[in-house]
Design an enzyme around this catalytic site. Structure first.
Site, short mmCIF file in Angstrom:
data_model
loop_
_atom_site.label_atom_id
_atom_site.label_comp_id
_atom_site.label_asym_id
_atom_site.label_seq_id
_atom_site.Cartn_x
_atom_site.Cartn_y
_atom_site.Cartn_z
N VAL A 1 0.76 -1.14 -0.03
CA VAL A 1 -0.07 0.02 0.01
C VAL A 1 0.78 1.36 0.13
CG1 VAL A 1 -1.97 -1.07 1.19
CG2 VAL A 1 -0.16 -0.04 2.58
N SER A 2 0.37 2.36 -0.34
CA SER A 2 1.31 3.33 -0.62
C SER A 2 1.33 4.34 0.59
CB SER A 2 0.40 4.58 -1.64
OG SER A 2 0.50 3.67 -2.87
N THR A 3 0.70 4.39 1.66
CA THR A 3 0.72 5.00 2.87
C THR A 3 0.74 4.21 4.18
OG1 THR A 3 -1.47 5.70 3.34
CG2 THR A 3 -0.04 7.21 1.83
N GLN B 1 -3.01 3.40 5.00
CA GLN B 1 -3.79 2.46 4.21
C GLN B 1 -3.66 0.93 4.92
OE1 GLN B 1 -2.11 3.22 0.44
NE2 GLN B 1 -4.15 4.46 -0.17
N THR C 1 5.10 4.20 -1.09
CA THR C 1 4.57 4.72 -2.38
C THR C 1 4.85 4.11 -3.36
OG1 THR C 1 4.13 6.65 -3.72
CG2 THR C 1 6.09 6.79 -2.29
#
Length: 184
Positions: free
Chosen positions: A8-10, A13, A36
């Site tokens: 996941v990017s962050t 999340q 990210t």
């Protein structure tokens, strides 16, 4: 061996959806990270690739979870092919152990990049339209009074960082950004 990769990017999340899907697919080992997609440095992905052997499979939830771009995705697929490793994307119905799977994979990679580019273009256009109407994007700036208070408290050397943060309502990152900005 079947390796699963989830990203996941962050930090905010959640990986649960991907992990559940990978687990149902019967993975033996899971690699997961919160970074990210635009960053090249992904330690878990690199560790997974180092451990791959001929006959292994790499399973992901969706194509955009493993690559930064179509070029990167193609590079990864070539690496997997050279190693004799199958590549499977659950949501995109890609399985490179078949000739149709390899073809479909390349088409889906191109479409995934196109979708990402369109999203970026829409975002930029939306921001430009908002700016033209006098709106400013991004986070609101902190009130200068809070910043001044925090800097004065820091300079007095009478308060701890936590006391300064409580009084000014600034985050630690924001406080240090202003402190470091003064030194330059």
């Amino acid at each position: 061996m079947i390796f699963g990769y989830a990203r996941v990017s962050t930090e905010d999340q959640n990986l649960d959806l991907q992990i559940d899907a990978l687990t149902l697919h019967g993975i033996d080992k899971l690699f997961q990270e919160k970074v990210t997609g635009s960053k090249r440095d992904r330690p878990q992905l690199e560790d997974m690739i180092k451990g791959l052997r001929e006959g292994d499979s790499v399973v992901i939830y969706k194509l955009d979870r493993i690559s930064r771009s179509t070029k990167h995705l193609i590079e990864l697929s070539e690496t997997f092919e050279e190693l004799g490793v199958n590549f499977i994307s659950i949501q995109d119905n890609v399985d490179t152990s078949t000739s149709m799977g390899r073809f479909f994979f390349r088409v889906m990679a191109s479409l995934a990049e196109l979708e990402r580019d369109i999203t970026i273009e829409r975002t930029k256009s939306g921001l430009e339209a908002a700016r033209a109407r006098g709106k400013k994007g991004g986070r609101p700036s902190k009130a200068s009074q809070s910043i001044e208070l925090a800097l004065k408290m820091y300079d007095s050397k009478e308060y701890s960082i936590n006391q300064i943060l409580d009084a000014s309502k600034l985050s630690k990152t924001t406080l240090y950004r202003y402190l470091n900005g003064r030194k330059n």
